[in-house]
Design a protein around this motif. Structure first.
Motif: not given
Length: 710
Positions: A344-346, A357-362, A364-369
């Motif tokens: 993960f990054r952020a 479990l859902f994560a807002a991974d900000g 440079f990733n800018g993704t939802v994991r």
């Protein structure tokens, strides 16, 4: 929608000549005389990838990896859908969990504000925390200092509590209450609980009455004390979750997880130790966290996005034990996989449906994991992670980190690889990327040869075919690199010594030099923090101020020091005039080199500065509107402008002053390789050469090629 991510175009080399810097085309007389080669293939009319990897923050609705987010900072679920506070897009997004389809529920990408309304008519000023009771969403609109409510069935946005742009700590009802940087938010269906970063408190809002009170902490008093109500202390509490009995708090700067009893306001420290960051698993008392931020609970466990450790942690409440669910402390990335394989990054925010479990991974990733709780398997549900790095290679195998300025000598393209602190070289014939000077990840100011030299956020580039000239932003100096040897020399300014003095070489001072252009005799520099345009005589090393007055912002036209700028950045020259992207004024300015006379060619000054409410509008002269014009490229009588916030390339006809948008679609941030106008993402540096535009995409960490529009 086709993305053709794997396609890369390599162009034949073009004969070298004297170039005009950031615009990096040949002199107009060379163009008119037909010098050089490399005539563009008339069958190619597409945006293509020259080097770097695609992916990263953006603002596109679509399905799965085709969607883009920009700093997703809050996440909530009703079991069927995820709701995401998309911070830098100023929107609330919806993801259908079963399909990964992403849509925008409220707000409009790139348009900040504080308007209530339905769907795209509403405006947000930086939404962070988000929670749902199944009927409504509650949003901590951080930069607006208010709490918003969204009806899920209609997308109607209203203000629940607080007054927009009026920070404070006052308790009260509805608009009578005040907040200071509200961040995390949770709800039990009856109340909304808000973590307030700016006041170090936990606030409570009764939904039915809009009454706001302080549940725990004392406004303006940071610390780590347990206690009841106002006797407790927090230090930048960010994440919040609730099981209706307790509110669980990620007390970020204390590196701890706190528990607040709703009925009494009693605060206790569950896990971690105040002031002691680390990554240890173990009992609540033994465990250590590093800036915990996201938090969620299913009643039996508390899940934590351990931001500083880039890992998902879990707290077994009954066993009072902490373990790592997925990720590896200190190893950021974007890899999907099982438990320690995942990266993960952020980890800004978490939500759970009890199974996943859902994560807002900000970042440079800018993704939802998504992490499956029973197995720890992590996948990416929506968005495509950026691929920053520093690898040399060919085409899509190369990696950049925030590429900025571009220049070309006809044979090679040069890239200011800002956050790698290097100057890169791309062979236009082969697409091969090498590092010309500097060492990735090692900022500094040393002169030297190749990897022996050091830069600190190199930003603008220009070349005369022998040297590459560099604005070394972090050092506030002007440097040059000998192309044939990679030798770096400091021409003007002294590293770490900021100022505005004119003088010779090291006696001159700069403050945040950014854009640079040359006519072969003189370097022209946008000295951004000084709000001036400087010039450096190559033969004598004498630095003078051509236009603007150090420390004085404004938008006035005039001669020399009577003119005013507001964060000037991109610059280009035709040998007679300079053209400047006046960023915070949202205008394009012209300077007559011989007299220093400054006029506004297009756009209208926005003295609010860095406004995000402006819509980019085509038109003639001052009837046109820009939104953060950045890089410039000049080709004949056309000036091309990279507009980072609207994700477009604008074109200004210097003969008619007409502004058009030939590349990109406003508000749609993602690179789609294919026919023009296509879509692009956060364009920064621009370079024009023999019918082609070269574009550095900051968020995608890539360099693109597009045919010059007619």
């Amino acid at each position: 929608m086709s993305v053709n991510i794997g396609r890369t175009l390599f162009l034949p080399a073009i004969a070298a000549g004297v170039l005009t810097a950031t615009s990096c085309h040949k002199h107009r007389k060379d163009l008119e005389g037909g010098a050089g080669g490399g005539t563009p293939d008339p069958t190619i009319s597409e945006i293509t990838l020259l080097a770097g990897g695609l992916g990263g923050p953006g603002s596109m609705d679509d399905t799965g990896p085709l969607a883009r987010f920009s700093a997703p900072s809050g996440i909530a679920t009703d079991g069927a859908n995820l709701y995401v506070a998309d911070f830098f897009n100023y929107t609330i997004r919806k993801i259908e969990i079963s399909t990964g389809e992403t849509t925008t529920l409220a707000g409009l990408p790139g348009r900040a504000g504080f308007t209530d309304g339905i769907g795209s008519a509403a405006r947000f000023g930086g939404p962070r925390g988000i929670a749902t009771d199944g009927t409504n969403l509650y949003v901590a609109d951080t930069f607006n200092q208010i709490i918003r409510k969204i009806v899920l069935s209609t997308g109607e946005v209203s203000t629940l509590a607080g007054r927009a742009q009026a920070p404070g700590t006052t308790n009260g009802t509805g608009a009578g209450a005040r907040f200071r940087n509200p961040w995390g938010i949770a709800t039990d269906g009856t109340n909304v609980y808000v973590t307030e970063q700016g006041s170090h408190t936990i606030r409570k809002i009764v939904i039915s009455t809009k009454a706001v009170t302080t549940l725990a902490g004392l406004a303006g008093q940071s610390g780590s004390a347990d206690g009841i109500g106002s006797t407790a202390r927090f230090n930048s509490p960010l994440g919040a979750a609730t099981d209706a009995t307790y509110v669980y708090i990620a007390d970020t700067n204390n590196h701890t997880i706190r528990q607040v009893e709703i009925a009494t306001g009693s605060v206790t420290t569950l896990a971690g130790a105040a002031g002691q960051s680390g990554a240890s698993d173990g009992s609540f008392g033994e465990a250590r966290f590093s800036q915990p931020l996201g938090i969620a609970t299913d009643g039996a466990r508390i899940y934590v996005g351990d931001f500083g450790n880039t890992a998902l942690r879990q707290l077994e409440i009954s066993m009072r034990a902490v373990s790592t669910l997925a990720g590896s402390p200190g190893q950021p990335g974007s890899t999907d996989g099982t438990r320690i394989e995942a990266r993960f990054r952020a980890l800004f925010a978490l939500a759970t449906d009890g199974t996943n479990l859902f994560a807002a991974d900000g970042g440079f990733n800018g993704t939802v994991r998504k992490a499956v709780l029973s197995t720890g398997v992590v996948t990416t549900l929506a968005g495509l992670a950026g691929q920053p790095g520093s690898a040399d290679g060919t085409g899509g195998t190369a990696r950049f980190s925030d590429p900025s300025g571009l220049a070309t000598d006809g044979i090679n393209l040069y890239v200011a690889d800002k956050m790698n602190h290097t100057v890169r070289q791309i062979s236009r014939a082969a697409g091969t990327v090498t590092t010309l000077a500097g060492l990735a990840g090692e900022p500094g100011s040393a002169d030297g040869i190749g990897a022996g030299a050091r830069f600190n956020q190199p930003t603008g580039l220009a070349t005369d075919g022998i040297y590459v000239y560099v604005t070394d932003l972090g050092n506030s100096t002007i440097r040059r690199v000998v192309i044939s040897t990679g030798e770096v020399q400091t021409l003007a300014g002294v590293a770490g010594q900021v100022g505005s003095e004119n003088g010779i070489g090291g006696s001159a001072r700069f403050s945040g030099p950014s854009g640079i252009a040359t006519d072969g005799r003189t370097l022209y520099i946008t000295d951004q923090n000084n709000q001036t345009i400087r010039q450096f005589a190559i033969a004598t090393w004498v630095v003078t101020t051509l236009a603007g007055l150090a420390g004085q912002t404004g938008s006035e036209d005039g001669i020399g020091s009577a003119a005013r700028f507001y964060l000037p950045d991109g610059i280009a020259t035709d040998g007679t005039n300079l053209y400047v992207a006046d960023v915070a004024n949202n205008t394009i300015r012209q300077i007559v080199i011989a007299t220093g006379a400054v006029t506004t060619l297009a756009g209208q000054a926005d003295m609010a500065g860095w406004s995000t409410t402006i819509t980019a509008v085509n038109g003639i002269g001052t009837a046109a509107r820009f939104n953060h014009p950045f890089g410039l490229a000049l080709d004949g009588t056309d000036l091309y402008i990279s507009e980072t916030r609207s994700h477009t390339i604008r074109k200004l006809d210097l003969l008619t002053a007409e502004v058009t948008t030939p590349i990109g679609v406003q508000g749609y941030g993602r690179v789609d390789l294919g026919p023009l106008p296509g879509t692009i993402n956060s364009p920064a540096g621009l370079c024009a050469a023999e019918g082609w535009l070269f574009i550095s995409s900051q968020w995608e960490n890539s360099v693109l090629i597009a045919p010059m529009p007619n």
